[in-house]
Design an enzyme around this catalytic site. Sequence first.
Site, short mmCIF file in Angstrom:
data_model
loop_
_atom_site.label_atom_id
_atom_site.label_comp_id
_atom_site.label_asym_id
_atom_site.label_seq_id
_atom_site.Cartn_x
_atom_site.Cartn_y
_atom_site.Cartn_z
N ASN A 86 27.61 25.87 -35.00
CA ASN A 86 28.90 25.36 -34.53
C ASN A 86 29.01 25.37 -33.00
O ASN A 86 28.56 26.30 -32.36
CB ASN A 86 30.05 26.17 -35.13
CG ASN A 86 30.08 26.06 -36.64
OD1 ASN A 86 29.48 25.14 -37.19
ND2 ASN A 86 30.73 26.98 -37.30
N HIS A 105 23.42 25.07 -31.26
CA HIS A 105 23.77 23.74 -30.76
C HIS A 105 24.72 23.76 -29.58
O HIS A 105 25.32 22.77 -29.23
CB HIS A 105 24.33 22.88 -31.92
CG HIS A 105 23.33 22.68 -33.02
ND1 HIS A 105 23.68 22.40 -34.31
CD2 HIS A 105 21.97 22.75 -33.02
CE1 HIS A 105 22.58 22.29 -35.05
NE2 HIS A 105 21.53 22.50 -34.29
N CYS A 116 19.28 28.36 -11.77
CA CYS A 116 19.07 29.80 -11.99
C CYS A 116 19.43 30.25 -13.40
O CYS A 116 19.18 31.39 -13.77
CB CYS A 116 19.84 30.62 -10.96
SG CYS A 116 21.62 30.62 -11.22
N CYS A 146 22.07 29.53 -4.55
CA CYS A 146 21.61 28.59 -5.57
C CYS A 146 22.34 27.25 -5.49
O CYS A 146 21.74 26.22 -5.19
CB CYS A 146 21.80 29.21 -6.95
SG CYS A 146 21.34 28.12 -8.30
N GLY A 183 28.97 27.63 -45.28
CA GLY A 183 29.52 26.35 -44.83
C GLY A 183 28.57 25.46 -44.06
O GLY A 183 28.94 24.87 -43.06
ZN ZN Z 1 22.57 28.87 -10.12
#
Ligand code: ZN
Length: 355
Positions: A86, A105, A116, A146, A183
Site C-alpha cells: 500500500n 510500492h 544522499c 547536498c 487483503g
Molecule cells: Zn541529499
Amino acid sequence: MIKRSEHFVAFTGAGISTSTGIPDFRSGINTVLPTGPGAWEKLAQKTGGSNSNVKVSMSKAIPSLTHMSLVELQQQGYLKFLISQNVDGLHRRSGFSTYHLAELHGNTNLEKCSKCGKEYMRDFRVRTAQQVHDHKTGRKCDNQQCKGDLFDSIINFGENLPEKDLDDGFVHSQLADLHLVLGSSLRVTPAAEMPQTTAKLGKNLVIVNLQKTPLDSLATLRINAMCDDVMKMVMKKLKIEIPEFILQRRLVLQKGDKNSLLVSAEDQNESPYEIYKKVSIEYGKANNIETKQKAPFSFTPKQNSFTVNLGFYEHYGEQEFKLDVDMAALPLNKKVVYQIQYQVSLQKWISCKKL
Ligand SMILES: [Zn+2]
C-alpha cells in the site's frame, strides 16, 4: 498458528484500507465493500467520477482495525515483520515501527533525496509530477552540502522496487514460519513472490482476501472474508485488545547560535517530518506575537520564556498545540524532542512528553 509461530510475517494489500474509505484496485463492480468498485474496475466500466460511495482522501483516512491489530501484534512481539504493497502511508501513520516495515510500492507522504538518500516525510501528498515515470517533486534536500533533487517514493508499473524494502521482504519471507496475507489479490510481482517463498519452503501461508488469488492452492488456510472481521476474531482469541488510533507527533526544538530557535518535527525513525502549516511564538500578552507561514520555522526570540503555537494541516481536525518554552533551559545545538498525542475520536491533544 500465531501463538506457535517463531517468525510471523504479515503481508498487506489495498484490501485492508477499504474499510478506511480508500478504494482498492481490483474489487469488482458488484463488490460488497462500502468503498465501491476498485479503481481499475471503475476505469473498465467507465463509471469513474460520479458515484456516491464513502471515500476519504489518504491524508484523512483513519487506520482500520486491521492496521491497529498489526501495531499491537508487533509491539507484543508476535509479529516480526510487515510487508505492505500500500502507498497510503497508513501503516507508518498508525504508529507501526518503521524498522519492521517494508513499503514495497512507496508511501504517498515520503520523498527521498536522489543524491544522499535522505528521507523526508510530509503531511501532504508529495507527488507533483504529471508523467508516469517522472518522480521529481521540485523540492530540494535541506542538507547544505547536498541540495539534491527530491523524488517521490511511489513505484509505478515497470519501475524497480526500493532495494532495502525488497531485500527485507524476501529475507523475512524466507525466515517466516507463518505468513499472513491480508487483503491482497497477489497478482503483482515481485511482491507476490514473497508469501510464495514462505509457502514453497513448506511453512504456513494464510490468505485472507475476498477474491481468489494465484497462491490459494499453496495456502495452509484460505479465508474468504473482510480483513477487519477476521482480525477482530483473531485478537479476541489471543485476548489482546485492539488499540484505538492515536495520532503521534514528534516536535523538535533546537537552540542555535545567537539565541536562535528552530522549530521542526520528525518521524519515529528521526526522518524530518513536515507537519506544520504555520508556527508562531507568543510573549505574555496575546498581541505580542510573531508568525511564520513557511518552513524553516526559525526564530530569534526577544525574550527567554514564551509559548510556541503549532498550526497543523488539520487532516484529523487537530487544533493548535501550545508549548511553553524556556530558552535558558534548552541545550545549545542539540535536539529536544517532545512526543504529543492526538485522540481523533475526542478531537483533542491528550498528552505531551519530553523524550
Ligand atoms: Zn541529499
